[in-house]
Design an enzyme around this catalytic site. Sequence first.
Site, PDB file in Angstrom:
ATOM      1  N   LYS A   1      86.664 -59.627  58.290  1.00  0.00           N
ATOM      2  CA  LYS A   1      86.614 -58.248  58.771  1.00  0.00           C
ATOM      3  C   LYS A   1      86.906 -58.256  60.258  1.00  0.00           C
ATOM      4  O   LYS A   1      86.210 -58.911  61.037  1.00  0.00           O
ATOM      5  CB  LYS A   1      85.234 -57.661  58.499  1.00  0.00           C
ATOM      6  CG  LYS A   1      85.080 -56.240  58.995  1.00  0.00           C
ATOM      7  CD  LYS A   1      83.818 -55.617  58.463  1.00  0.00           C
ATOM      8  CE  LYS A   1      83.653 -54.220  59.019  1.00  0.00           C
ATOM      9  NZ  LYS A   1      82.418 -53.601  58.537  1.00  0.00           N
TER      10      LYS A   1
ATOM     11  N   LYS B   1      89.755 -56.932  55.606  1.00  0.00           N
ATOM     12  CA  LYS B   1      89.605 -55.565  56.086  1.00  0.00           C
ATOM     13  C   LYS B   1      89.909 -55.505  57.569  1.00  0.00           C
ATOM     14  O   LYS B   1      89.382 -56.343  58.293  1.00  0.00           O
ATOM     15  CB  LYS B   1      88.162 -55.139  55.814  1.00  0.00           C
ATOM     16  CG  LYS B   1      87.802 -53.770  56.289  1.00  0.00           C
ATOM     17  CD  LYS B   1      86.357 -53.525  56.001  1.00  0.00           C
ATOM     18  CE  LYS B   1      86.016 -52.150  56.522  1.00  0.00           C
ATOM     19  NZ  LYS B   1      84.632 -51.836  56.395  1.00  0.00           N
TER      20      LYS B   1
HETATM   21  C1  PBG Z   1      80.095 -51.224  58.230  1.00  0.00           C
HETATM   22  C2  PBG Z   1      81.374 -50.691  57.688  1.00  0.00           C
HETATM   23  C3  PBG Z   1      82.402 -50.087  58.400  1.00  0.00           C
HETATM   24  C4  PBG Z   1      83.377 -49.728  57.466  1.00  0.00           C
HETATM   25  C5  PBG Z   1      82.910 -50.110  56.213  1.00  0.00           C
HETATM   26  N1  PBG Z   1      81.676 -50.717  56.371  1.00  0.00           N
HETATM   27  C6  PBG Z   1      82.506 -49.733  59.828  1.00  0.00           C
HETATM   28  C7  PBG Z   1      82.590 -50.731  60.879  1.00  0.00           C
HETATM   29  O1  PBG Z   1      82.563 -51.933  60.644  1.00  0.00           O
HETATM   30  O2  PBG Z   1      82.674 -50.318  62.022  1.00  0.00           O
HETATM   31  C8  PBG Z   1      84.667 -49.067  57.808  1.00  0.00           C
HETATM   32  C9  PBG Z   1      85.366 -48.391  56.680  1.00  0.00           C
HETATM   33  C10 PBG Z   1      86.476 -47.518  57.110  1.00  0.00           C
HETATM   34  O3  PBG Z   1      86.836 -47.441  58.300  1.00  0.00           O
HETATM   35  O4  PBG Z   1      87.030 -46.848  56.224  1.00  0.00           O
HETATM   36  N2  PBG Z   1      78.988 -50.710  57.523  1.00  0.00           N
END
Ligand code: PBG
Length: 326
Positions: free
Chosen positions: A199, A251
Site C-alpha cells: 500500500k 493499492k
Molecule cells: C485505511 C484505508 C484508506 C483507504 C482504504 N483503507 C485510506 C488511507 O490509507 O489513507 C483508501 C481507499 C480509497 O482511497 O478509495 N483505512
Amino acid sequence: MAFPRHRPRRLRTTPAMRRLVAQTSLEPRHLILPMFVADGIDEPRPINSMPGVVQHTRDSLRRAAADAVAAGVGGLMLFGVPLDEDKDATGSVGVDPDGILNVALRDLAKDLGDSTVLMADTCLDEFTDHGHCGVLDAHGRVDNDATNLRYVELAVAQADSGAHVVGPSGMMDGQVAAIRDGLDAAGHTDVAILAYSAKFASAFYGPFREAVSSSLTGDRRTYQQDAGNIREAVREIELDIDEGADMVMVKPAMSYLDVVRAAAEISPVPVAAYQISGEYSMISAAAANGWIDLQTAALESLVGIRRAGADLILTYWAADVAGWLA
Ligand code: PBG
C-alpha cells in the site's frame, strides 16, 4: 504488390470475433464493492468528490448491498464512519460491538448470509480522533506493536459481527501474523485475511478522506510505502504471505500496475488490486466534463488492472459494472 502474410486485423473484424479471442475477462464476480456506512445520519450523505458514492445509513446500506449482491458482485468491503464525538486516541468505537461498522456488519450478515463475501476494513484511521491508522506513542509517532494489539481486537470484533474476511490496511509490520493468531485464538479459524500488503502513500486517496470524514492532519509516510519502491513492495507481499495472508492486495491500482504484475508472478494466493477513490474521481470528473466516456473508460481501466494480473479488483464501480455487463 506483396500481400501482408500476417493480418492480425482478421481477428478484429466483428464483435463476435473480438469476443471470441478476448484474452482478459472482466466479470462481476471479480469485483468487490467498497461501501461506507455512517452513524447518526437519516439520509444517505453524498460524497462530493466521488459522484455517485455516498455515506450510507444503516437502512440504505442494507438496500444497496442487497442490490449489489443481486447484480452479481463478488463481495463487499465495509468502512465505518462514526460520529466525531465518538472518536478517541485508540479508536475504541471500532472495537465496540455497538460501533457503526460492527452493527452494520451484523445487519448485512443477517440479510445476506453466505450469499456474498462480507469484508471489513481493519484499520484505526476511521475511528481515531487524530486520524492515523495506529495508536500513537509519547512522541506522537505511530506505535507499531501497540497498534497490532488493537488490530487484533478490531479483527475479532469484525469476525464476531459476521465478517468473512478482514482487511488490515494500516501497513504495520507483523499485522497479518498478529491478526491470524488473534482470530484463531478467538475461534475464528475460517475468517480469511485480505492483506493490504503493498500500500503506497498516495495523493489519490484524497477523496477517501472526505468519504470517511477523516480527522487526519499530516500524512502516512512512516507506514505507507514510497511510490518508487517495487522491491520493497515485493518484500511486503512475501512477508504477508509468510505470515498467513489468504489474499494479498496492491493499492492504488492504476499507477502501480507493474507492482500488480510482480505480485501476480510470485503470489501463491489470490491477488487483489484496489482502484481507489482518486482513480474513481478522476475518471468521473473527466466524464462529467464530457471529455471521456465514463462507461468505456471505467471498463478499460478495470480490464487493464485484470490484464496486469489482478484476480480481484476493489472498485466503486463494482455494482455499475455488473449492470453494464449484464
Ligand atoms: C485505511 C484505508 C484508506 C483507504 C482504504 N483503507 C485510506 C488511507 O490509507 O489513507 C483508501 C481507499 C480509497 O482511497 O478509495 N483505512
